[in-house]
Design an enzyme around this catalytic site. Sequence first.
Site: not given
Ligand code: NAD
Length: 429
Positions: A68, A92, A104, A188, A219, A356
Amino acid sequence: MSKDIYQDALKQLDRAAQHSHAEPETIERLRHPQTALEMSIPVRMDDGSLKIFKGYRVRHNDSRGPTKGGIRFHPDVSLSEVKALAFWMSLKCAVVGIPYGGGKGGVIVDPKSLSRLELERLSRGFIEQAVDFIGPLKDIPAPDVYTNAMIMGWMMDEYSKITRTYNPGVITGKPISMGGSLGRDDATGRGAYYCIKELEKKRGWNPSEITVAVQGFGNAGQHVASLLHADGYKIVAVSDSQGAIYRKEGFDVPSLVHAKQSTRKVQPVYCEGTVCEGIPADHITNEELIELDVDVLIPAALENVITTDNAENVKAKVIVEAANGPITADADPILEKNNILVIPDILANAGGVTVSYFEWVQNKNGYYWSLEDVQSKLHNIMRSAFNEVYNIMQEKNIHMRTAAYALAVNRLADAIHAQGTHSYFAEIS
Ligand code: NAD
């Protein structure tokens, strides 16, 4: 970004191995992902030209259940990164005790440069190439950086069309109308928030005195900031890929979310309804945000933002890794020496995969839960995982990441052992 993020991730595994009961051969097995698919995805662009995008899907280990993990669309995606992210997903799922292994996926693309139709063709093309690799009992994708519910909906539709079955359990993070779960959108951030609430009790925090900086206002970042703000925490800095804003008195987070969603930019504003006014704030860089003198720092963007170059300058007392892999393995000991508590990614952002999992369970049963049900089940899982890890950290006097890894590796080792390891066969012969 480090070229060898996977090798970096393995250093953390080696650190934790000595605190687990896993046999050396099990640790060796965990060092190698089971399978890795590299794909070329042809996409017809709006101008009629054909472009080939490179994509990956990695299944790290399925001993505890189907694999997953999310699919990332980003220009810096690499096989090494996808392997590291899949490896962290195995850990995780084990930390929070849900019956999955780690997987992934990713595509090397700047999605902001694509039109909506090109993005849809790319998303459907990913599934066309990965269709034999994924499935509700095999490997189940979800959203990650720059992918969302709309993209998951296209992907599920493509899978269902190719297999000629209605198959919502093949992918999670879908729109509610296509079998998504209530509560997946903020899961998250909410999981990270529940971890902070547990720490609040242990440290006797008064939220109004606690300052928070959030790097990455997507997000994960928006939701954790919103929940903390609603509880009275002071969110003094947030950022996106364009830069950061800082205000000593704190921001009204709903206004920041409104501005980010309507203009796609982080901006210092205060909104009454839909009418927003600019407010005074400092514009700083993402690097400066990491070094702010705050109580809680929440990296919620990408990997490798705290490295040996800046770890010594980090002033936060607690770091909550909403992002995956924001701290390199070599930066960890520096933070530990400076008494900075790190709530590690494999725990802090596990709320996403947990809901999820709830979505997949609901899809399998064709029976859907209320939002209250989802949130209370998530709360129970996060609270108990946080406390399990915290107790191991205290009992063994180790870093919280090492404690989380040790717990996860033990659970993986138990499943692998039951399938047959050297000592398992020695015992029964
Ligand atoms: P997202 O695309 O919704 O948001 C990412 C944000 O980071 C955006 O606002 C973008 O502008 C910003 N960003 C990109 N590059 C950047 C930088 N260099 N400096 C500062 N900000 C920057 O993504 P997300 O889903 O929120 O994921 C963010 C992190 O959380 C990732 O590491 C992802 O693997 C992790 N994560 C997400 C989920 C999920 O359910 N969405 C679950 C577990 C982990």
